[in-house]
Design a protein around this motif. Structure first.
Motif, short mmCIF file in Angstrom:
data_model
loop_
_atom_site.label_atom_id
_atom_site.label_comp_id
_atom_site.label_asym_id
_atom_site.label_seq_id
_atom_site.Cartn_x
_atom_site.Cartn_y
_atom_site.Cartn_z
N HIS A 1 0.81 -1.21 0.00
CA HIS A 1 0.00 0.00 0.00
C HIS A 1 0.85 1.27 0.00
O HIS A 1 0.32 2.37 0.20
N TRP A 2 2.14 1.12 -0.22
CA TRP A 2 3.00 2.30 -0.35
C TRP A 2 2.55 3.18 -1.51
O TRP A 2 2.89 4.38 -1.57
N ILE A 3 1.77 2.61 -2.40
CA ILE A 3 1.29 3.36 -3.56
C ILE A 3 0.50 4.60 -3.13
O ILE A 3 0.43 5.59 -3.85
N PHE A 4 -0.09 4.55 -1.93
CA PHE A 4 -0.85 5.70 -1.44
C PHE A 4 0.04 6.83 -0.94
O PHE A 4 -0.40 7.97 -0.83
N LEU A 5 1.30 6.51 -0.58
CA LEU A 5 2.15 7.48 0.11
C LEU A 5 2.37 8.78 -0.66
O LEU A 5 2.21 9.87 -0.08
N PRO A 6 2.76 8.74 -1.95
CA PRO A 6 2.97 10.02 -2.65
C PRO A 6 1.73 10.91 -2.66
O PRO A 6 1.84 12.13 -2.47
N ALA A 7 0.56 10.29 -2.87
CA ALA A 7 -0.67 11.09 -2.89
C ALA A 7 -0.93 11.71 -1.53
O ALA A 7 -1.32 12.88 -1.42
N VAL A 8 -0.72 10.94 -0.46
CA VAL A 8 -0.95 11.46 0.89
C VAL A 8 -0.01 12.62 1.20
O VAL A 8 -0.43 13.65 1.76
N LEU A 9 1.27 12.47 0.83
CA LEU A 9 2.25 13.53 1.11
C LEU A 9 1.90 14.83 0.40
O LEU A 9 2.20 15.93 0.89
N ILE A 10 1.28 14.71 -0.77
CA ILE A 10 0.88 15.91 -1.51
C ILE A 10 -0.40 16.51 -0.95
O ILE A 10 -0.54 17.72 -0.80
N LEU A 11 -1.36 15.65 -0.61
CA LEU A 11 -2.69 16.13 -0.26
C LEU A 11 -2.79 16.67 1.17
O LEU A 11 -3.59 17.57 1.42
N VAL A 12 -2.00 16.14 2.10
CA VAL A 12 -2.11 16.59 3.50
C VAL A 12 -1.83 18.08 3.64
O VAL A 12 -2.63 18.82 4.25
N PRO A 13 -0.74 18.61 3.08
CA PRO A 13 -0.53 20.06 3.19
C PRO A 13 -1.62 20.87 2.49
O PRO A 13 -2.01 21.94 2.97
N MET A 14 -2.13 20.35 1.36
CA MET A 14 -3.20 21.06 0.65
C MET A 14 -4.47 21.10 1.50
O MET A 14 -5.19 22.11 1.53
N LEU A 15 -4.75 19.99 2.21
CA LEU A 15 -5.92 19.95 3.09
C LEU A 15 -5.77 20.94 4.24
O LEU A 15 -6.70 21.71 4.55
N LEU A 16 -4.60 20.95 4.87
CA LEU A 16 -4.36 21.86 6.00
C LEU A 16 -4.43 23.32 5.56
O LEU A 16 -4.93 24.19 6.28
N GLN A 17 -3.95 23.60 4.35
CA GLN A 17 -4.03 24.96 3.80
C GLN A 17 -5.48 25.36 3.55
O GLN A 17 -5.90 26.48 3.85
N SER A 18 -6.26 24.41 3.02
CA SER A 18 -7.65 24.73 2.65
C SER A 18 -8.51 25.01 3.88
O SER A 18 -9.47 25.79 3.81
N VAL A 19 -8.20 24.39 5.02
CA VAL A 19 -9.00 24.63 6.23
C VAL A 19 -8.36 25.69 7.13
O VAL A 19 -8.86 25.97 8.22
N GLY A 20 -7.24 26.29 6.68
CA GLY A 20 -6.64 27.40 7.39
C GLY A 20 -5.75 27.04 8.56
O GLY A 20 -5.42 27.90 9.38
#
Length: 369
Positions: A106-125
């Motif tokens: 399931h390492w295949i999820f890791l690149p997507a998670v690393l990209i999306l987590v900062p974007m999520l935190l940015q979007s909620v302020g």
């Protein structure tokens, strides 16, 4: 953005999330009584589909901030990357259920998670990324998406090869429904990824609105199609024989014979009678199960008899007889429509007949006029 526009966008996204949550409940917990015992055999990728639905809860940050550019970029990136991954897992689970994955796969999820987590935190302020972060985010999402897109094409080609084997081993016509359906659905993940890429790069609330409506309709249709409570399941005694047939029809010709000569001669004669006298090959969508039942034999013996009679596969045997019969009819009835002749020979269409002629080096059916 006017209040009316806001309500329209909000309603579409809320409906999208709710229908997918309902889809997750169906896929994980609902098993119609009609086929409860064979549920996982019929739907091997059911839980993977359910995960796709459940993940749509991550669209809530956008629901709470309709129109916000950061939330829009995040939610579109999330859809693009996680749908890409889950589509691959779902197709592999459905078409290749024998493949078992370990946790570290399931390492295949890791690149997507690393990209999306900062974007999520940015979007909620919760954090504030440096200026220019959107450009870097789009580049990173694009790079990961290209890898998944390439893998979706490889998966489609892999499914094509598996379908071709199943067709030649078990089905007498390349246009049989199970084969045609698999050939069509194998490109669905790639098509979905293209639509999601358009949505991501458009980066527009109304394009997102259109995507929501499209996926709402597709979700409802898919749930009804795959969880039809009135569906009847046919689990026949021949199901195991059919699987054995697919595995044995292309066995090495040097393999030790299971049929003694007398039994082989008898089976070969009865098989020839079905083909030459009864013309069983004229039945549309003829499968190996039919011959197994008619001959009162099993899949292993039928596969050996077909091979020892000089045919490379069940498909090859039926196709040869159909083509020979078609040529005979064309000479006897030169004024008959080729579509009528194709139907009388057991082909599902004139195009299927032409394909069989070409595969056997016979030119085109019209050339025999």
């Amino acid at each position: 953005m006017s209040h009316t526009e806001y309500l329209i966008l909000y309603s579409a996204n809320l409906t999208f999330i709710v229908t997918h949550l309902y889809g997750w409940l169906l896929k994980w917990f609902y098993k119609p009584e009609a086929y409860r015992e064979h549920f996982h055999e019929l739907f091997p990728a059911q839980r993977s589909v359910g995960v796709i639905y459940l993940l749509q809860l991550f669209e809530i940050p956008y629901l709470l901030q309709i129109g916000d550019s950061d939330a829009l970029l995040y939610v579109n990136a999330f859809a693009l990357l996680f749908f890409s991954i889950q589509m691959l897992i779902m197709c592999e689970g459905y078409f290749f259920p024998e493949i078992k994955h370990k946790f570290h796969d399931h390492w295949i999820f890791l690149p997507a998670v690393l990209i999306l987590v900062p974007m999520l935190l940015q979007s909620v302020g919760l954090i504030h990324l440096p200026d220019g972060w959107r450009l870097w985010a789009v580049g990173a999402v694009s790079l990961v998406f290209l890898v998944f897109f390439w893998r979706s094409i490889k998966m489609a080609l892999r499914i094509r090869n598996a379908v071709r084997r199943a067709n030649e081993d078990r089905y007498a016509d390349s246009d049989d429904f199970p084969v045609r359906f698999a050939n069509l659905i194998r490109w669905v993940p790639t098509l979905v990824l293209i639509l999601l890429a358009i949505n991501f790069y458009a980066d527009n609330v109304w394009v997102k609105f259109g995507r929501d409506l499209l996926f709402i309709g597709a979700n409802v249709w898919f749930c009804v199609l795959t969880l039809n409570p009135w569906r009847r399941v046919a689990i026949s005694d021949n199901s195991e024989q059919s699987e054995d047939f697919e595995n044995s029809i292309e066995s090495d010709s040097s393999e030790k014979h299971h049929l003694v000569d007398i039994r082989f001669d008898d089976l070969a004669q009865r098989l020839e009678a079905l083909l030459a006298e009864d013309k069983i090959f004229t039945e549309t969508h003829l499968t190996s199960d039919t011959l197994i039942s008619q001959l009162g034999t099993n899949s292993k013996y039928l596969a050996e008899a077909i091979r020892r009679c000089g045919y490379s596969s069940f498909y090859d045997m039926i196709s040869q007889h159909r083509v020979r019969h078609a040529i005979s009819l064309i000479h006897q009835e030169p004024d008959s429509l080729l579509s009528d002749i194709a139907e009388r020979c057991g082909f599902s269409s004139q195009a299927s007949m032409a394909k069989a002629f070409k595969a056997q080096g016979k030119g085109t059916p019209s050339s025999y006029r």
